[in-house]
Design an enzyme around this catalytic site. Structure first.
Site, PDB file in Angstrom:
ATOM      1  N   CYS A 141       4.017   9.449   0.262  1.00 15.34           N
ATOM      2  CA  CYS A 141       2.617   9.844   0.160  1.00 15.34           C
ATOM      3  C   CYS A 141       2.488  10.823  -1.000  1.00 15.34           C
ATOM      4  CB  CYS A 141       2.175  10.500   1.462  1.00 15.34           C
ATOM      5  SG  CYS A 141       0.494  11.134   1.380  1.00 15.34           S
ATOM      6  N   ARG A 195       0.836  -1.210   0.000  1.00  7.45           N
ATOM      7  CA  ARG A 195       0.000   0.000   0.000  1.00  7.45           C
ATOM      8  C   ARG A 195       0.875   1.266   0.000  1.00  7.45           C
ATOM      9  NH1 ARG A 195      -0.573   4.720   2.494  1.00  7.45           N
ATOM     10  NH2 ARG A 195      -0.070   3.728   4.479  1.00  7.45           N
ATOM     11  N   ASP A 196       1.486   1.574   1.114  1.00 13.36           N
ATOM     12  CA  ASP A 196       2.273   2.808   1.193  1.00 13.36           C
ATOM     13  C   ASP A 196       3.453   2.739   0.228  1.00 13.36           C
ATOM     14  OD1 ASP A 196       3.512   5.173   2.026  1.00 13.36           O
ATOM     15  OD2 ASP A 196       3.154   4.806   4.142  1.00 13.36           O
ATOM     16  N   HIS A 247       4.842   4.695  12.799  1.00  9.76           N
ATOM     17  CA  HIS A 247       4.922   4.609  11.322  1.00  9.76           C
ATOM     18  C   HIS A 247       5.933   5.679  10.899  1.00  9.76           C
ATOM     19  CE1 HIS A 247       2.856   4.238   7.233  1.00  9.76           C
ATOM     20  NE2 HIS A 247       3.455   5.414   7.103  1.00  9.76           N
ATOM     21  N   HIS A 261       8.634   7.275   8.192  1.00 18.46           N
ATOM     22  CA  HIS A 261       9.306   7.402   6.894  1.00 18.46           C
ATOM     23  C   HIS A 261      10.758   7.783   7.178  1.00 18.46           C
ATOM     24  CE1 HIS A 261       5.904   7.013   4.007  1.00 18.46           C
ATOM     25  NE2 HIS A 261       5.235   7.141   5.136  1.00 18.46           N
ATOM     26  N   ASN A 317       9.185   4.438   3.514  1.00 19.30           N
ATOM     27  CA  ASN A 317       9.048   4.010   4.916  1.00 19.30           C
ATOM     28  C   ASN A 317      10.358   3.382   5.358  1.00 19.30           C
ATOM     29  OD1 ASN A 317       6.255   3.686   3.556  1.00 19.30           O
ATOM     30  ND2 ASN A 317       5.811   3.710   5.728  1.00 19.30           N
TER      31      ASN A 317
END
Ligand code: HMG
Ligand code: MG
Length: 310
Positions: free
Chosen positions: A242, A17-18, A209, A211, A251
């Site tokens: 993002c 996803r990310d 979370h 990055h 990430n």
């Protein structure tokens, strides 16, 4: 407050996803499915697969239902998807996810850019999602973006983060992830924010979370461990970014986190060699340099050893 390090940590793999949402070239559904299968084979038990968001806003996630349709379901495996509103939730429900993720921002400016609504409006959109998730027995996680700095606003006061922690707690979230969207956080800041959040919700429900834009993500994870947090998101091969946070890089790499935890004797349930194979494979598929530091170093070491024996 310094906690004894935990015996094990829970890692949610967000690479599909990310990691992929920001790729400019379309990534074929088959490649996404194959990535998920490789990650499951490497021991991943919490996999953030995709997002049910507007395909006009994030075209790369337009095949969310097709990807989920091809993945296995089994006890002990949590497949999750981002759902910013009821439209997303209904599609996620129809796709049989185990967990939905609502995502809000600790700054008004980022909330508007990312979800086209104010922070207060985003909470109102999340309310029915939370109710329906509970009604269907689906786990509910919240992500709080730009908790350590915003690409539009700059500094983000801790009170804005804690306000969102309280609001998402009141929605009944099982887990609240505090996110450094643009990778600017340093460990002292991280510890202060997580300690404040832990005064509002149980430590076991918080996750980090990070990055890695400024190279601080592994240190920030360690800071969280010292506070007593034991849930983390990471992305295979350090993929990610993002679409609404220009310049923010990937990430923290799952491989790099596993190396950290192995060194500390903390269990992850993940197989580092299998992760490295998955990480170098997906990097090649999408035409990117393999950017997990640990993965690249161990792959180079293996290549040298193979050359010497052949
Ligand atoms: P909007 O335009 O305000 O929504 O977007 P709307 O309700 O006015 O609807 C407009 C159109 O979007 C309509 O279609 C809807 O059907 C459609 P049209 O009639 O124009 O053809 N629509 C949807 N389509 C599919 N799925 C949906 C959906 N909702 C509406 N769920 C919206 C609001 C939130 C949908 C939009 O702003 C959006 O999709 N934003 C994408 C945000 C995003 O995915 N960002 C990246 C993920 S967050 C992240 O990466 C941060 C994180 O990693 C943590 C961190 O690092 O910080 C989690
Ligand atoms: Mg992110």
């Amino acid at each position: 407050m310094s906690h004894t390090l935990p015996e094990e940590v829970l890692i949610t793999e967000v690479g599909p996803r990310d990691g992929l949402q920001n790729e400019k070239q379309p990534v074929a559904t088959d490649i996404k499915v194959s990535l998920c299968e490789r990650l499951l084979a490497a021991g991943v038990s919490q996999l953030e697969v995709t997002s049910f968001v507007s395909p006009k806003w994030v075209p790369q996630m337009a095949d969310a239902a097709q990807v989920l349709a091809q993945l296995p379901r089994r006890a002990g495996l949590t497949l999750s998807a981002l759902t910013p509103n009821m439209k997303g939730f209904e599609a996620a429900l129809a796709s049989g996810v185990d967990e939905v993720v609502i995502f809000g921002a600790a700054s008004e400016a980022f909330s508007m850019r990312n979800t086209n609504c104010s922070v207060a409006e985003s909470i109102e959109r999340f309310r029915p999602v939370a109710e329906q998730a509970r009604a269907h027995g689906i786990r509910l996680r919240a992500a709080i973006s730009v908790a350590f700095g915003c690409p539009y606003q700059g500094a983000v006061p801790i009170d804005s983060v804690i306000d969102l922690v309280r609001r998402t707690r009141d929605l009944g979230c099982d887990e609240i992830g505090i996110a450094d969207t643009i990778g600017v956080a340093t460990v002292g800041h991280v510890k202060t924010v997580f300690e404040a959040a832990a005064r509002e919700v149980p430590l076991a429900s918080l996750s980090g979370h990070f990055h890695d834009t400024y190279g601080q993500a592994v240190a920030n994870v360690y800071g969280c461990l010292e506070v007593g947090v034991h849930r983390f998101d990471s992305a295979i091969a350090g993929l990610g970014g993002c679409p609404y946070a220009k310049g923010a890089t990937g990430n923290v790499a799952t491989e790099d986190l596993v190396w950290l935890f192995q060194g500390l004797g903390i269990k992850t349930g993940l197989n580092l060699d299998a992760l490295i194979e998955s990480g170098s494979w997906i990097s090649e598929q999408i035409g990117r340099r393999y950017s997990s530091r640990v993965g690249a170093a161990l792959a180079a070491r293996r290549a040298t050893a193979e050359a010497q024996t052949s």
